[in-house]
Design a protein around this motif. Structure first.
Motif, PDB file in Angstrom:
ATOM      1  N   GLY A   1       0.784  -1.226   0.000  1.00 24.45           N
ATOM      2  CA  GLY A   1       0.000   0.000   0.000  1.00 24.45           C
ATOM      3  C   GLY A   1       0.811   1.269   0.000  1.00 24.45           C
ATOM      4  O   GLY A   1       0.260   2.354   0.218  1.00 24.45           O
ATOM      5  N   THR A   2       2.100   1.165  -0.247  1.00 28.17           N
ATOM      6  CA  THR A   2       2.956   2.357  -0.283  1.00 28.17           C
ATOM      7  C   THR A   2       3.641   2.442  -1.631  1.00 28.17           C
ATOM      8  O   THR A   2       3.695   1.484  -2.408  1.00 28.17           O
ATOM      9  N   GLY A   3       4.211   3.608  -1.905  1.00 28.75           N
ATOM     10  CA  GLY A   3       5.039   3.776  -3.103  1.00 28.75           C
ATOM     11  C   GLY A   3       6.502   3.581  -2.728  1.00 28.75           C
ATOM     12  O   GLY A   3       6.911   3.883  -1.603  1.00 28.75           O
ATOM     13  N   ILE A   4       7.311   3.118  -3.679  1.00 25.66           N
ATOM     14  CA  ILE A   4       8.740   2.909  -3.441  1.00 25.66           C
ATOM     15  C   ILE A   4       9.516   3.708  -4.481  1.00 25.66           C
ATOM     16  O   ILE A   4       9.193   3.673  -5.680  1.00 25.66           O
ATOM     17  N   GLY A   5      10.542   4.415  -4.013  1.00 28.07           N
ATOM     18  CA  GLY A   5      11.412   5.173  -4.922  1.00 28.07           C
ATOM     19  C   GLY A   5      12.858   5.049  -4.494  1.00 28.07           C
ATOM     20  O   GLY A   5      13.164   4.964  -3.300  1.00 28.07           O
ATOM     21  N   LEU A   6      13.759   5.068  -5.475  1.00 31.10           N
ATOM     22  CA  LEU A   6      15.190   4.912  -5.204  1.00 31.10           C
ATOM     23  C   LEU A   6      15.803   6.267  -4.871  1.00 31.10           C
ATOM     24  O   LEU A   6      15.569   7.269  -5.567  1.00 31.10           O
ATOM     25  N   VAL A   7      16.597   6.288  -3.811  1.00 24.60           N
ATOM     26  CA  VAL A   7      17.142   7.556  -3.317  1.00 24.60           C
ATOM     27  C   VAL A   7      18.570   7.789  -3.788  1.00 24.60           C
ATOM     28  O   VAL A   7      19.289   8.625  -3.234  1.00 24.60           O
ATOM     29  N   ASN A   8      18.996   7.118  -4.830  1.00 25.07           N
ATOM     30  CA  ASN A   8      20.375   7.279  -5.322  1.00 25.07           C
ATOM     31  C   ASN A   8      20.588   8.669  -5.903  1.00 25.07           C
ATOM     32  O   ASN A   8      19.713   9.230  -6.575  1.00 25.07           O
ATOM     33  N   ILE A   9      21.775   9.194  -5.665  1.00 23.85           N
ATOM     34  CA  ILE A   9      22.167  10.525  -6.143  1.00 23.85           C
ATOM     35  C   ILE A   9      23.496  10.375  -6.879  1.00 23.85           C
ATOM     36  O   ILE A   9      24.410   9.694  -6.392  1.00 23.85           O
ATOM     37  N   ALA A  10      23.625  10.995  -8.047  1.00 24.82           N
ATOM     38  CA  ALA A  10      24.869  10.955  -8.813  1.00 24.82           C
ATOM     39  C   ALA A  10      25.728  12.156  -8.438  1.00 24.82           C
ATOM     40  O   ALA A  10      25.283  13.313  -8.539  1.00 24.82           O
ATOM     41  N   THR A  11      26.955  11.882  -7.991  1.00 27.14           N
ATOM     42  CA  THR A  11      27.872  12.947  -7.586  1.00 27.14           C
ATOM     43  C   THR A  11      29.042  13.024  -8.564  1.00 27.14           C
ATOM     44  O   THR A  11      29.303  12.106  -9.339  1.00 27.14           O
ATOM     45  N   ASP A  12      29.762  14.144  -8.514  1.00 28.00           N
ATOM     46  CA  ASP A  12      30.965  14.261  -9.330  1.00 28.00           C
ATOM     47  C   ASP A  12      32.166  13.693  -8.569  1.00 28.00           C
ATOM     48  O   ASP A  12      32.010  13.109  -7.496  1.00 28.00           O
ATOM     49  N   HIS A  13      33.362  13.885  -9.115  1.00 21.94           N
ATOM     50  CA  HIS A  13      34.549  13.295  -8.510  1.00 21.94           C
ATOM     51  C   HIS A  13      34.829  13.848  -7.116  1.00 21.94           C
ATOM     52  O   HIS A  13      35.469  13.193  -6.302  1.00 21.94           O
ATOM     53  N   ALA A  14      34.324  15.052  -6.814  1.00 23.58           N
ATOM     54  CA  ALA A  14      34.548  15.660  -5.506  1.00 23.58           C
ATOM     55  C   ALA A  14      33.429  15.343  -4.514  1.00 23.58           C
ATOM     56  O   ALA A  14      33.470  15.784  -3.371  1.00 23.58           O
ATOM     57  N   GLY A  15      32.428  14.590  -4.955  1.00 27.11           N
ATOM     58  CA  GLY A  15      31.335  14.225  -4.068  1.00 27.11           C
ATOM     59  C   GLY A  15      30.179  15.197  -4.054  1.00 27.11           C
ATOM     60  O   GLY A  15      29.263  15.064  -3.230  1.00 27.11           O
ATOM     61  N   THR A  16      30.191  16.184  -4.946  1.00 28.77           N
ATOM     62  CA  THR A  16      29.089  17.139  -5.013  1.00 28.77           C
ATOM     63  C   THR A  16      27.950  16.548  -5.846  1.00 28.77           C
ATOM     64  O   THR A  16      28.183  16.080  -6.966  1.00 28.77           O
ATOM     65  N   PRO A  17      26.715  16.552  -5.331  1.00 28.01           N
ATOM     66  CA  PRO A  17      25.586  16.023  -6.121  1.00 28.01           C
ATOM     67  C   PRO A  17      25.369  16.858  -7.379  1.00 28.01           C
ATOM     68  O   PRO A  17      25.348  18.084  -7.323  1.00 28.01           O
ATOM     69  N   ARG A  18      25.253  16.178  -8.509  1.00 24.44           N
ATOM     70  CA  ARG A  18      25.032  16.867  -9.776  1.00 24.44           C
ATOM     71  C   ARG A  18      23.728  16.450 -10.446  1.00 24.44           C
ATOM     72  O   ARG A  18      23.096  17.272 -11.117  1.00 24.44           O
ATOM     73  N   HIS A  19      23.351  15.179 -10.294  1.00 26.20           N
ATOM     74  CA  HIS A  19      22.142  14.664 -10.936  1.00 26.20           C
ATOM     75  C   HIS A  19      21.409  13.728  -9.983  1.00 26.20           C
ATOM     76  O   HIS A  19      22.009  13.159  -9.074  1.00 26.20           O
ATOM     77  N   VAL A  20      20.135  13.574 -10.257  1.00 29.39           N
ATOM     78  CA  VAL A  20      19.342  12.508  -9.650  1.00 29.39           C
ATOM     79  C   VAL A  20      18.816  11.651 -10.793  1.00 29.39           C
ATOM     80  O   VAL A  20      18.085  12.155 -11.663  1.00 29.39           O
ATOM     81  N   PRO A  21      19.208  10.365 -10.869  1.00 26.36           N
ATOM     82  CA  PRO A  21      18.658   9.493 -11.929  1.00 26.36           C
ATOM     83  C   PRO A  21      17.170   9.250 -11.691  1.00 26.36           C
ATOM     84  O   PRO A  21      16.777   8.772 -10.625  1.00 26.36           O
ATOM     85  N   LEU A  22      16.340   9.606 -12.669  1.00 31.11           N
ATOM     86  CA  LEU A  22      14.895   9.483 -12.499  1.00 31.11           C
ATOM     87  C   LEU A  22      14.414   8.049 -12.670  1.00 31.11           C
ATOM     88  O   LEU A  22      13.400   7.658 -12.073  1.00 31.11           O
ATOM     89  N   LEU A  23      15.122   7.284 -13.489  1.00 27.49           N
ATOM     90  CA  LEU A  23      14.816   5.862 -13.659  1.00 27.49           C
ATOM     91  C   LEU A  23      16.112   5.076 -13.550  1.00 27.49           C
ATOM     92  O   LEU A  23      17.152   5.518 -14.068  1.00 27.49           O
ATOM     93  N   ILE A  24      16.019   3.918 -12.896  1.00 28.20           N
ATOM     94  CA  ILE A  24      17.173   3.029 -12.773  1.00 28.20           C
ATOM     95  C   ILE A  24      16.741   1.651 -13.231  1.00 28.20           C
ATOM     96  O   ILE A  24      15.688   1.147 -12.819  1.00 28.20           O
TER      97      ILE A  24
END
Length: 623
Positions: free
Chosen positions: A168-191
């Motif tokens: 009865g709940t929704g599930i979503g992936l919380v992965n975040i794409a970072t650059d070489h320095a660890g700064t978040p740059r993108h969120v993949p919408l589909l995996i």
């Protein structure tokens, strides 16, 4: 320095342009395909700089973070929060009638059965979206037929909430794409996982809030009325709103105590996540070195629900590629064809203009690549500069050889002036100069005895003595005529001392040449002497000859007079005869030099007599 091929500047420019075109297309192709490269390490700090230059933005007001902060942990008495406390929090939030609730918490392990049952019921009743996580592999993606979206990240395995919580709940992936320095740059919408494409946590939550399924349409993704333009592989670029706390945040402890008014959460997207020190995952970003992960996800939810995200899609990448090719080819042509200094200045200005354009575009939420077009300029630019340097050095060597060859047919000072100023005396010039003629007496009989080869060697040495004496006093030998020579003073750079230098040179010629004659083996015991005539007056200096064969010459009455003075010297039996015009122009009175006499003499071809002074008497041999 390599030996550069002997092609002209236009051919070199063509090669530089072709190299620049090939290199820029190669770099642009990788950029268009979204391939990772070393340029990403350069682009990241340049992107951070744009964040700082443009500054923070207002966060969407319909998103609220409910923080599991230090206050909430004190209120609950433990971390992670007990399942019963978490159930109470979810029910309290649901009671405010939010638009949607998302829990950025990985509920992977079982707890007490009763507490888990209570939490599962609360999650089901609220329709919350739960977090899952994907672990990735480096191998080739699979299942392309079932998921026909190129570039999706491929998960090797998934970490799901326990099965009880998934009902009865929704599930979503919380992965975040970072650059070489660890700064978040993108969120993949589909995996992709196997033959299934799984939505990200922000996409699932935004869709639930919009009460609509996401729709892919021509490079865009629609969530309700909002349209976003993700990057390749449906990666959503992040445009951070500001430092920690820019997105409205309330403490879960305050919610549990009932200190938060329902109106603050009503019809808003509520995201529950950890922000407590040591309990939350944090990321460094341009506005804040410790941004909680829940705020990164909330930023992505804001982009998807409003369409205010950063745009770096295929269209923007094509703009980058076009700019890279244009700048690279233009830079290569400029440094190959235009003067080096101005060309480099224009190239630098063009590069700066592109950087300024990326900042302006960033203000309009367009992520143009700053690094890629500039990197594309380098190969053609280097080849153009190095090739230009090689061509310029070769040209300099050729000019040096030409000048050296020219100096064999002109005095060094005159050759240098012609090399520096090719238009010298292109138009005739009238000016005052000192004129000195010199020739040898007795040379005809001497040359008859010496023969051709010995005579040539004798004259070459004699001309060297004359040239050295004239040059020492700043004069120029315009011509050698066998044993005779014509020299002028003040032709190249007229000055007040020209007449004095002509007088000194004429007087010095007598002593120098007589000493040389006395020491030369060919003249021992043979009556060879010299005559020198010197005058000062107006001449016409010009180039004589055909268009393709010219020589520098002086003409006029003063030249004829100086020439006739050698006849006067012969008649007077003197080695040196100078006109009083030269003495007057030099400022030297006849009495100041050991002249043997001064008189008026007739000059062949002139009606008026000329006063002259003479010295070094003693009749020389007949010519």
């Amino acid at each position: 320095m390599p030996a550069w091929p002997r092609y002209g500047r236009r051919a070199h420019a063509a090669v530089a342009a072709i190299l620049a075109l090939a290199a820029s297309i190669l770099i642009a192709t990788g950029h268009l395909d979204g391939r990772a490269s070393v340029l990403d390490r350069i682009e990241s700090p340049l992107l951070d700089l744009r964040f700082l230059l443009v500054g923070p933005e207002s966060a969407p007001g319909h998103i609220v973070i409910v923080a599991l902060d230090d206050e909430a942990i004190r209120e609950a008495g433990a971390y992670p929060l007990p399942r019963a406390t978490l159930a109470r929090l979810v029910r309290a939030l649901a009671g405010t009638r939010p638009r949607a609730i998302g829990l950025d918490l990985l509920l992977l392990d079982r707890g007490p059965d009763a507490a888990d049952a209570d939490l599962a019921a609360a999650l089901r009743e609220s329709g919350a979206v739960l977090a899952a996580a994907a672990a990735f592999r480096g191998g080739a993606p699979g299942g392309a037929e079932a998921v026909p979206i190129p570039g999706l990240p491929v998960a090797e395995r998934l970490r799901w909430p326990i099965e009880r919580f998934r009902e009865g709940t929704g599930i979503g992936l919380v992965n975040i794409a970072t650059d070489h320095a660890g700064t978040p740059r993108h969120v993949p919408l589909l995996i992709r996982h196997g033959d299934t494409a799984l939505p990200s946590f922000p996409l699932r939550l935004a869709a639930q809030a919009a009460r609509a399924e996401p729709v892919l349409e021509a490079g865009r993704i629609a969530v309700g009325a909002a349209r976003s333009r993700p990057d390749l592989g449906l990666n959503l670029p992040l445009r951070f709103y500001g430092p920690r706390g820019t997105i409205r945040t309330v403490s879960a402890g305050a919610v549990l105590r009932g200190d938060v008014e329902a109106e603050e959460l009503r019809d808003r997207i509520v995201i529950v996540g950890a922000t407590a020190f040591g309990a939350a995952d944090t990321f460094a970003m341009p506005y804040d070195p410790v941004l909680p992960g829940v705020e990164v996800l909330a930023t992505a939810v804001g982009h998807l629900s409003t369409g205010d995200g950063l745009v770096r899609d295929a269209v923007v990448r094509r703009i980058d590629a076009g700019a890279a090719i244009l700048l690279a080819v233009a830079a290569a042509l400029l440094v190959s064809l235009a003067p080096a200094g101005p060309a480099l200045a224009v190239v630098i200005l063009a590069a700066l203009a592109w950087l300024v354009a990326t900042v302006i575009a960033f203000g309009a939420h367009l992520w143009l690549s700053a690094a890629m077009p500039l990197a594309a300029m380098i190969p053609g630019l280097l080849y153009g500069l190095l090739g230009r340097l090689g061509l310029d050095r070769r040209r300099a060597r050729e000019l040096a050889r030409s000048e050296s060859a020219l100096s064999l047919f002109h005095p060094p000072a005159l050759a240098a002036r012609l090399a520096r100023d090719p238009g010298f005396l292109a138009a005739p010039v009238t000016q005052e100069v000192g004129i000195v003629f010199v020739d040898l007496s007795g040379f005809t009989r001497l040359s008859e005895r010496l023969g051709s080869q010995e005579t040539e060697l004798f004259l070459r040495a004699y001309h060297g003595v004359v040239e050295a004496q004239i040059s020492r006093h700043g004069g120029v030998v315009l011509s050698f005529m066998g044993d005779g020579a014509l020299a002028v003073f003040g032709l190249l750079d007229p000055g007040p001392d020209d007449a004095r230098q002509a007088l000194r040179a004429a007087d010095g010629l007598v002593t120098q040449i007589r000493s040389w004659l006395a020491a030369h083996r060919a003249t021992r015991g043979r009556p060879v002497d010299l005559r020198v005539g010197a005058h000062h007056g107006e001449v016409v200096a010009s180039r004589l000859g055909a268009a393709d064969h010219q020589q520098i010459a002086v003409a006029g009455d003063s030249v004829n007079v100086a020439s006739r003075l050698m006849e006067v010297a012969k008649d007077l039996g003197a080695a040196l005869v100078v006109s009083t015009d030269l003495l007057a122009a030099s400022g030297v009175a006849a009495a100041e030099m050991p002249f043997e006499g001064e008189r008026a003499v007739a000059i062949r071809g002139r009606a008026e007599p000329l006063r002259v002074a003479y010295r070094w008497g003693g009749t020389g041999p007949a010519h």
